[in-house]
Scaffold this motif. Structure first.
Motif, PDB file in Angstrom:
ATOM      1  N   ASN A 179      52.572   7.977  35.207  1.00  0.00           N
ATOM      2  CA  ASN A 179      52.582   9.146  34.887  1.00  0.00           C
ATOM      3  C   ASN A 179      52.366   9.974  36.217  1.00  0.00           C
ATOM      4  OD1 ASN A 179      51.098   8.957  31.877  1.00  0.00           O
ATOM      5  ND2 ASN A 179      50.729   7.322  32.513  1.00  0.00           N
ATOM      6  N   VAL A 180      53.324  10.646  36.269  1.00  0.00           N
ATOM      7  CA  VAL A 180      53.758  11.425  37.770  1.00  0.00           C
ATOM      8  C   VAL A 180      52.886  12.925  37.362  1.00  0.00           C
ATOM      9  CG1 VAL A 180      55.657  10.990  39.516  1.00  0.00           C
ATOM     10  CG2 VAL A 180      55.118   9.304  38.071  1.00  0.00           C
ATOM     11  N   GLY A 181      52.752  13.005  38.391  1.00  0.00           N
ATOM     12  CA  GLY A 181      52.339  14.993  38.469  1.00  0.00           C
ATOM     13  C   GLY A 181      52.956  15.332  39.429  1.00  0.00           C
ATOM     14  N   TYR A 182      53.680  16.783  39.401  1.00  0.00           N
ATOM     15  CA  TYR A 182      53.891  17.145  40.964  1.00  0.00           C
ATOM     16  C   TYR A 182      53.691  19.067  40.981  1.00  0.00           C
ATOM     17  CZ  TYR A 182      57.404  14.159  42.555  1.00  0.00           C
ATOM     18  OH  TYR A 182      58.332  12.496  43.731  1.00  0.00           O
ATOM     19  N   LEU A 183      53.500  19.604  41.733  1.00  0.00           N
ATOM     20  CA  LEU A 183      53.629  21.017  42.126  1.00  0.00           C
ATOM     21  C   LEU A 183      54.340  21.037  42.779  1.00  0.00           C
ATOM     22  CD1 LEU A 183      49.188  20.976  43.141  1.00  0.00           C
ATOM     23  CD2 LEU A 183      50.577  21.143  41.190  1.00  0.00           C
ATOM     24  N   SER A 184      55.094  22.425  42.293  1.00  0.00           N
ATOM     25  CA  SER A 184      56.055  22.804  42.657  1.00  0.00           C
ATOM     26  C   SER A 184      55.680  25.001  43.171  1.00  0.00           C
ATOM     27  CB  SER A 184      57.434  22.858  42.758  1.00  0.00           C
ATOM     28  OG  SER A 184      57.618  21.690  42.302  1.00  0.00           O
ATOM     29  N   THR A 185      56.529  25.501  44.045  1.00  0.00           N
ATOM     30  CA  THR A 185      56.675  26.947  44.354  1.00  0.00           C
ATOM     31  C   THR A 185      57.733  26.971  44.592  1.00  0.00           C
ATOM     32  OG1 THR A 185      54.260  26.955  45.364  1.00  0.00           O
ATOM     33  CG2 THR A 185      55.792  28.138  45.942  1.00  0.00           C
ATOM     34  N   VAL A 186      58.569  28.241  44.395  1.00  0.00           N
ATOM     35  CA  VAL A 186      59.661  28.325  44.352  1.00  0.00           C
ATOM     36  C   VAL A 186      59.672  29.676  44.221  1.00  0.00           C
ATOM     37  CG1 VAL A 186      62.070  28.874  43.006  1.00  0.00           C
ATOM     38  CG2 VAL A 186      60.808  26.561  42.556  1.00  0.00           C
ATOM     39  N   LYS A 187      60.796  30.736  45.802  1.00  0.00           N
ATOM     40  CA  LYS A 187      60.676  31.503  45.583  1.00  0.00           C
ATOM     41  C   LYS A 187      62.567  31.981  45.274  1.00  0.00           C
ATOM     42  CE  LYS A 187      60.809  34.419  49.855  1.00  0.00           C
ATOM     43  NZ  LYS A 187      61.087  34.500  51.029  1.00  0.00           N
ATOM     44  N   ASN A 239      58.463   4.548  31.174  1.00  0.00           N
ATOM     45  CA  ASN A 239      58.334   3.195  31.239  1.00  0.00           C
ATOM     46  C   ASN A 239      59.325   2.966  32.495  1.00  0.00           C
ATOM     47  OD1 ASN A 239      56.576   2.361  28.855  1.00  0.00           O
ATOM     48  ND2 ASN A 239      58.302   1.779  27.766  1.00  0.00           N
ATOM     49  N   ASN A 240      60.251   3.806  33.132  1.00  0.00           N
ATOM     50  CA  ASN A 240      60.896   3.639  34.372  1.00  0.00           C
ATOM     51  C   ASN A 240      60.104   4.770  35.656  1.00  0.00           C
ATOM     52  OD1 ASN A 240      62.672   4.433  36.655  1.00  0.00           O
ATOM     53  ND2 ASN A 240      64.217   3.397  35.291  1.00  0.00           N
ATOM     54  N   LYS A 241      59.684   4.323  36.828  1.00  0.00           N
ATOM     55  CA  LYS A 241      59.209   5.158  37.882  1.00  0.00           C
ATOM     56  C   LYS A 241      60.140   6.621  37.851  1.00  0.00           C
ATOM     57  CE  LYS A 241      56.434   4.920  41.750  1.00  0.00           C
ATOM     58  NZ  LYS A 241      56.167   3.678  43.316  1.00  0.00           N
ATOM     59  N   VAL A 242      61.438   6.185  38.285  1.00  0.00           N
ATOM     60  CA  VAL A 242      62.213   6.296  38.542  1.00  0.00           C
ATOM     61  C   VAL A 242      62.642   7.889  37.838  1.00  0.00           C
ATOM     62  CG1 VAL A 242      65.177   7.615  40.008  1.00  0.00           C
ATOM     63  CG2 VAL A 242      63.324   5.947  40.112  1.00  0.00           C
ATOM     64  N   LYS A 243      62.124   8.199  36.696  1.00  0.00           N
ATOM     65  CA  LYS A 243      62.353   9.156  35.910  1.00  0.00           C
ATOM     66  C   LYS A 243      61.779   9.606  35.318  1.00  0.00           C
ATOM     67  CE  LYS A 243      66.473   6.513  32.701  1.00  0.00           C
ATOM     68  NZ  LYS A 243      66.732   6.091  31.391  1.00  0.00           N
ATOM     69  N   ALA A 244      60.052   9.113  35.288  1.00  0.00           N
ATOM     70  CA  ALA A 244      58.124   9.717  35.136  1.00  0.00           C
ATOM     71  C   ALA A 244      59.077  10.533  36.309  1.00  0.00           C
ATOM     72  CB  ALA A 244      57.765   9.174  35.473  1.00  0.00           C
ATOM     73  N   HIS A 245      59.099  10.806  37.851  1.00  0.00           N
ATOM     74  CA  HIS A 245      59.702  11.344  39.027  1.00  0.00           C
ATOM     75  C   HIS A 245      60.303  12.398  38.688  1.00  0.00           C
ATOM     76  CE1 HIS A 245      56.525   9.981  42.236  1.00  0.00           C
ATOM     77  NE2 HIS A 245      56.950   8.528  41.998  1.00  0.00           N
ATOM     78  N   GLU A 246      61.605  11.894  38.010  1.00  0.00           N
ATOM     79  CA  GLU A 246      62.549  13.157  37.762  1.00  0.00           C
ATOM     80  C   GLU A 246      62.132  14.483  36.296  1.00  0.00           C
ATOM     81  OE1 GLU A 246      67.310  13.645  36.315  1.00  0.00           O
ATOM     82  OE2 GLU A 246      66.276  11.817  36.081  1.00  0.00           O
ATOM     83  N   LYS A 247      61.625  14.251  35.456  1.00  0.00           N
ATOM     84  CA  LYS A 247      61.000  14.896  35.111  1.00  0.00           C
ATOM     85  C   LYS A 247      60.486  15.740  35.496  1.00  0.00           C
ATOM     86  CE  LYS A 247      61.830  11.518  30.927  1.00  0.00           C
ATOM     87  NZ  LYS A 247      60.921  10.335  30.327  1.00  0.00           N
ATOM     88  N   ALA A 248      58.997  15.322  36.106  1.00  0.00           N
ATOM     89  CA  ALA A 248      57.678  15.574  36.311  1.00  0.00           C
ATOM     90  C   ALA A 248      58.089  16.518  37.661  1.00  0.00           C
ATOM     91  CB  ALA A 248      56.830  14.737  37.854  1.00  0.00           C
TER      92      ALA A 248
END
Length: 110
Positions: A31-39, A59-68
């Motif tokens: 379970n991966v979470g990201y916050l982003s700011t876009v201009k 289940n795949n850590k890299v895919k979870a990061h990519e989706k988030a």
């Protein structure tokens, strides 16, 4: 954006991207979470900036990061675009009004 401002009539820049959650659940999924700011900047120099959040579960850590990451950038882009007016804002956000309580709490604590 292209339909309203034309190809090359605008640009976007990711000004912040932060990993805020990185855990394995009881089922072994990441379970991966990201916050982003876009201009978002128009050709005439007018710009707006906003933040977004995204969550990835896999289940795949890299895919979870990519989706988030993709989800948080897309959310921030939609939110920044809405500042250019009703025509963009409503169409970008009418299906994305839900914000995870967990991410909203994180935003308030930052």
């Amino acid at each position: 954006m292209n339909a309203i401002f034309g190809h090359g009539g605008w640009s976007s820049q990711i000004t912040m991207e932060r990993n805020v959650m990185n855990e394995k659940d009881d089922r072994g999924r990441w379970n991966v979470g990201y916050l982003s700011t876009v201009k978002v900047t128009l050709l005439n120099g007018v710009s707006h900036e906003d933040c977004g959040s995204g969550e990835g579960i896999d289940n795949n850590k890299v895919k979870a990061h990519e989706k988030a990451m993709k989800s948080s950038v897309t959310d921030a882009m939609k939110r920044a675009s809405r500042h250019f007016g009703e025509r963009l804002g409503k169409s970008c956000l009418e299906n994305d009004l839900y914000i995870s309580f967990k991410f909203l709490l994180i935003l308030l604590l930052l």
